[in-house]
Write a protein that holds these residues in place. Structure first.
Motif, PDB file in Angstrom:
ATOM      1  N   ILE A  49       5.302   6.584   5.407  1.00 42.30           N
ATOM      2  CA  ILE A  49       6.316   6.355   4.029  1.00 42.30           C
ATOM      3  C   ILE A  49       5.367   6.957   2.999  1.00 42.30           C
ATOM      4  O   ILE A  49       5.937   7.405   1.938  1.00 42.30           O
ATOM      5  N   GLY A  50       4.072   6.613   3.012  1.00 39.28           N
ATOM      6  CA  GLY A  50       3.259   7.043   2.034  1.00 39.28           C
ATOM      7  C   GLY A  50       3.318   8.676   1.807  1.00 39.28           C
ATOM      8  O   GLY A  50       3.447   9.600   0.736  1.00 39.28           O
ATOM      9  N   LEU A  51       3.092   9.180   3.005  1.00 41.58           N
ATOM     10  CA  LEU A  51       3.573  10.766   3.164  1.00 41.58           C
ATOM     11  C   LEU A  51       4.671  11.181   2.661  1.00 41.58           C
ATOM     12  O   LEU A  51       4.876  12.132   1.673  1.00 41.58           O
TER      13      LEU A  51
ATOM     14  N   GLN B  73       0.894  -1.210   0.031  1.00 38.36           N
ATOM     15  CA  GLN B  73       0.073  -0.108   0.099  1.00 38.36           C
ATOM     16  C   GLN B  73       0.920   1.221  -0.130  1.00 38.36           C
ATOM     17  O   GLN B  73       0.626   2.266  -0.689  1.00 38.36           O
ATOM     18  N   ALA B  74       1.928   1.116   0.492  1.00 40.86           N
ATOM     19  CA  ALA B  74       2.703   2.540   0.798  1.00 40.86           C
ATOM     20  C   ALA B  74       3.570   2.527  -0.612  1.00 40.86           C
ATOM     21  O   ALA B  74       3.442   3.894  -0.962  1.00 40.86           O
TER      22      ALA B  74
ATOM     23  N   ALA C 121      12.962   4.940   3.974  1.00 36.16           N
ATOM     24  CA  ALA C 121      12.529   5.063   2.996  1.00 36.16           C
ATOM     25  C   ALA C 121      12.908   5.978   1.954  1.00 36.16           C
ATOM     26  O   ALA C 121      13.129   6.099   0.707  1.00 36.16           O
ATOM     27  N   ALA C 122      13.043   7.129   2.562  1.00 34.68           N
ATOM     28  CA  ALA C 122      13.605   8.396   1.891  1.00 34.68           C
ATOM     29  C   ALA C 122      14.838   8.407   1.337  1.00 34.68           C
ATOM     30  O   ALA C 122      15.255   8.716   0.265  1.00 34.68           O
ATOM     31  N   TYR C 123      15.817   7.754   2.008  1.00 32.24           N
ATOM     32  CA  TYR C 123      17.141   7.498   1.514  1.00 32.24           C
ATOM     33  C   TYR C 123      17.241   6.695   0.406  1.00 32.24           C
ATOM     34  O   TYR C 123      18.288   6.275  -0.026  1.00 32.24           O
ATOM     35  N   PHE C 124      16.115   5.542   0.415  1.00 30.67           N
ATOM     36  CA  PHE C 124      16.028   4.899  -0.779  1.00 30.67           C
ATOM     37  C   PHE C 124      15.449   5.532  -2.130  1.00 30.67           C
ATOM     38  O   PHE C 124      15.956   5.380  -3.071  1.00 30.67           O
TER      39      PHE C 124
END
Length: 258
Positions: A138-140, A80-81, A236-239
């Motif tokens: 993570i979605g945000l 979902q994310a 998540a951001a650094y990926f």
């Protein structure tokens, strides 16, 4: 203690309130009518199936079934994310790894510290709380990052032209994306007990548990959610920011519908 029993009539009347949301969606032409109907159907079906499944898992108390359910929760949260990521170069394994690490590390600390026991009745609900909050954060993060890359495209390209590496050119975007992802959980922690009354604490007190125990348990939950959302958002951001560049460190971004 009063017995709580929700009749089918009560459920039907509660369902009728959904008509308000449907009416607003139709009147304001929001395009959410189909999503609302699908969400209602899925809520009924999924909760019914999962409710009976959890009843069986709790009764059997088998480590394999418990871990399987935990992985299912993490997988679905990751899927979902990932759907919420507007970037055409998105990778599912990035969302999965972020939620898996955030959830796994948090659960490990809780189990080893003795805060919770390795029992399906404790492990599975806690996993659901951690994974769902990480999924939202993570979605945000993904949406904010996509928006910032769109708005600051020229600045990023200028930094790259001046010789800045990809990480430096994206640093401000990554930081802002992480902040946006964490903000709802931080706001929730600031107002818990003042604006929102935690369901877990209220439920434990309602069930006759000592209020001190219920309060400590809810504090642990808030700490757990703050930790998990921050870990998930950072990973998540650094990926994700690397997906906006190609192998030659050039910005590879096309404007897409959010």
């Amino acid at each position: 203690m009063a017995k709580v029993d929700i009749s089918y009539l009560s459920l039907f009347l509660a369902l009728s309130l959904v008509l308000v949301a449907l009416t607003i969606s139709s009147k304001e032409k929001l395009g959410l009518t189909k999503d609302i109907v699908v969400s209602v159907v899925r809520t009924i079906v999924q909760l019914t199936v999962v409710g009976y499944l959890l009843y069986y898992i709790f009764d059997v108390d088998h480590i394999f079934l418990t871990l399987t359910m935990v992985l299912m929760i993490v997988f679905n949260a990751s899927r979902q994310a990932n759907k919420r990521n507007p970037n055409r170069n998105k990778r599912f394994f990035q969302s999965f790894l972020a939620i898996f690490l955030a959830t796994g590390l948090t659960l490990t600390v809780l189990v080893l510290s003795g805060a919770i026991q390795f029992l399906p009745s404790q492990l599975i609900p806690i996993t659901g709380m951690i994974a769902s909050n990480s999924m939202v954060a993570i979605g945000l993060c993904y949406r904010e990052m996509n928006s910032l890359f769109r708005d600051q495209r020229q600045q990023v390209m200028e930094k790259l032209a001046l010789g800045a590496p990809v990480k430096l050119a994206s640093a401000s975007i990554v930081r802002q994306s992480i902040r946006t992802a964490m903000q709802p959980t931080i706001d929730s922690a600031k107002t818990v007990g003042l604006v929102s009354l935690p369901g877990m604490m209220s439920g434990l007190i309602f069930a006759g548990v000592n209020p001190i125990f219920a309060i400590k348990y809810q504090i642990m939950v808030m700490f757990m959610l703050l930790s998990a959302t921050s870990l998930g958002a950072v990973i998540a951001a650094y990926f994700a920011y690397r997906n906006y560049f190609n192998d030659r460190a050039q910005l590879d971004f096309e404007e897409e519908k959010l």
